[in-house]
Design a protein around this motif. Structure first.
Motif, PDB file in Angstrom:
ATOM      1  N   GLY A  28      -6.486   1.045  -3.035  1.00 33.45           N
ATOM      2  CA  GLY A  28      -6.191   2.163  -2.137  1.00 33.45           C
ATOM      3  C   GLY A  28      -5.756   3.384  -2.941  1.00 33.45           C
ATOM      4  O   GLY A  28      -6.274   3.626  -4.027  1.00 33.45           O
ATOM      5  N   ARG A  29      -4.754   4.099  -2.421  1.00 28.66           N
ATOM      6  CA  ARG A  29      -4.358   5.354  -3.080  1.00 28.66           C
ATOM      7  C   ARG A  29      -3.815   5.086  -4.485  1.00 28.66           C
ATOM      8  O   ARG A  29      -3.170   4.058  -4.724  1.00 28.66           O
ATOM      9  CB  ARG A  29      -3.323   6.110  -2.241  1.00 28.66           C
ATOM     10  N   GLU A 192      -2.069   1.361  -4.859  1.00 27.80           N
ATOM     11  CA  GLU A 192      -1.602   0.563  -3.731  1.00 27.80           C
ATOM     12  C   GLU A 192      -2.758  -0.296  -3.220  1.00 27.80           C
ATOM     13  O   GLU A 192      -3.876   0.191  -3.068  1.00 27.80           O
ATOM     14  CB  GLU A 192      -1.098   1.483  -2.604  1.00 27.80           C
ATOM     15  N   GLU A 194      -4.938  -2.030  -0.544  1.00 29.13           N
ATOM     16  CA  GLU A 194      -5.260  -1.900   0.874  1.00 29.13           C
ATOM     17  C   GLU A 194      -5.887  -3.196   1.355  1.00 29.13           C
ATOM     18  O   GLU A 194      -6.512  -3.916   0.584  1.00 29.13           O
ATOM     19  CB  GLU A 194      -6.272  -0.767   1.091  1.00 29.13           C
ATOM     20  N   ASP A 195      -5.744  -3.453   2.629  1.00 29.46           N
ATOM     21  CA  ASP A 195      -6.390  -4.631   3.215  1.00 29.46           C
ATOM     22  C   ASP A 195      -7.051  -4.205   4.523  1.00 29.46           C
ATOM     23  O   ASP A 195      -6.353  -3.736   5.422  1.00 29.46           O
ATOM     24  CB  ASP A 195      -5.338  -5.723   3.465  1.00 29.46           C
ATOM     25  N   GLN A 198      -6.162  -0.757   5.566  1.00 30.54           N
ATOM     26  CA  GLN A 198      -4.752  -0.457   5.838  1.00 30.54           C
ATOM     27  C   GLN A 198      -3.913  -0.603   4.567  1.00 30.54           C
ATOM     28  O   GLN A 198      -4.047  -1.597   3.851  1.00 30.54           O
ATOM     29  CB  GLN A 198      -4.188  -1.425   6.897  1.00 30.54           C
ATOM     30  N   PRO A 199      -3.037   0.374   4.277  1.00 29.96           N
ATOM     31  CA  PRO A 199      -2.146   0.233   3.110  1.00 29.96           C
ATOM     32  C   PRO A 199      -1.184  -0.929   3.297  1.00 29.96           C
ATOM     33  O   PRO A 199      -0.738  -1.203   4.416  1.00 29.96           O
ATOM     34  CB  PRO A 199      -1.393   1.567   3.062  1.00 29.96           C
ATOM     35  N   THR A 200      -0.893  -1.626   2.207  1.00 26.62           N
ATOM     36  CA  THR A 200      -0.014  -2.805   2.298  1.00 26.62           C
ATOM     37  C   THR A 200       1.373  -2.562   1.715  1.00 26.62           C
ATOM     38  O   THR A 200       2.267  -3.380   1.894  1.00 26.62           O
ATOM     39  CB  THR A 200      -0.617  -3.991   1.506  1.00 26.62           C
TER      40      THR A 200
END
Ligand code: ZN
Length: 300
Positions: A28-29, A192, A194-195, A198-200
């Motif tokens: 992710g980010r 980060e 993600e799953d 969605q960020p975890t």
């Protein structure tokens, strides 16, 4: 997933199916911070996977010969590494399979006493992707409990054994409430996880086979696996990886194994590498926990 879907060939998959697979535990980010502590230009995270005897045990191999190679990691590897880190004043992270930590509890407590971090690294170096349903969760929780009992502190990070990350691993990490993982490779710098888009909140500190001593030095008697790369060439590769991290202001994360890097001809390359890193400018040497905490705070 129903049975019909399981039998589908990849070229028969629906778009939702391949997007779903790719979306699991995805990068992710970026959590690469704008600045490092103490005005440093880059961060260095040294890690030692103290597998010791667990590799042959995991393979159901009771041969005293292979087990002795693991014991070497505890008898010679870790003491040499601890002396080296103490001399340079570098903190590091040691990932212990729980069985290895139980076999070498005094070593674990000694490592903690010198300011290093202990992280989760499976129960007995089992491969997560070959476990029966539910076993991974039970073994990882048991490993966390065992390390906590030995060190007096609950671990906050995990490196899966052999970086083997199953479709369930991220759920186990979230349930354990861990700060970071160090098994996935989507970036050079922290990000980060993600799953499903969605960020975890889980920080990934990415390792890579390039920055792993085992890749270059492993040897198996009854296969073609031989250490063809001399220590000087491995040093060259690690230096180039560090120099790139320094130029970009990123992270240099190195994975090593006491029974591999701890030999006389190899420990000296780590010594010279640390000298090089210290001489190259302002470097922040951090444990994985310190690194993950900093990156998460800076991104908040
Ligand atoms: Zn390992």
């Amino acid at each position: 997933m129903n049975e019909a879907m399981q039998g589908e060939k990849p070229w028969e998959w629906s778009e939702a199916r391949w997007r779903g697979i790719v979306g699991r535990a995805r990068g992710g980010r970026s959590l690469a911070p704008r600045v490092w502590p103490e005005g440093a230009q880059c961060a260095v995270a040294l890690s030692f996977d103290a597998d010791h005897e667990t590799i042959p045990l995991r393979d159901n191999d009771e041969s005293p010969m292979r087990i002795s190679q693991g014991q070497y990691g505890a008898r010679q590897g870790v003491p040499r590494i601890r002396r080296l880190l103490a001399r340079h004043g570098c903190p590091a992270t040691f990932f212990y399979p729980a069985v290895s930590a139980l076999l070498h509890s005094e070593e674990v407590r000694g490592v903690v006493g010198e300011g290093h971090e202990i992280g989760i690294h499976s129960w007995i170096h089992e491969n997560n992707t070959s476990l029966p349903p539910g076993a991974e969760r039970e073994l990882t929780f048991r490993a966390a409990d065992t390390l906590e009992k030995i060190t007096g502190r609950r671990p906050v990070g995990i490196r899966t054994a052999s970086w083997d990350f199953s479709a369930d691993t991220l759920d186990v990490i979230r349930e354990l409430g861990l700060l970071y993982d160090s098994s996935l490779m989507a970036d050079d710098d922290p990000y980060e996880i993600e799953d499903g888009g969605q960020p975890t909140g889980i920080v990934e500190l990415p390792p890579e086979w390039i920055r792993d001593d085992a890749v270059y030095f492993n040897m198996l008697r009854f296969s073609g696996l031989r250490p063809y790369t001399p220590p000087s060439a491995v040093e060259e590769i690690f230096r180039a990886e560090f120099d790139g991290a320094l130029a970009e202001g990123g992270v240099f994360l190195l994975t090593m194994h006491p029974h591999i890097i701890g030999h006389r001809s190899r420990i000296v390359l780590l010594d010279r590498l640390i000298e090089h890193m210290k001489a190259s400018g302002k470097v922040w040497f951090a444990t994985h926990e310190q690194l993950a905490t900093w990156c998460k705070q800076q991104a908040a």
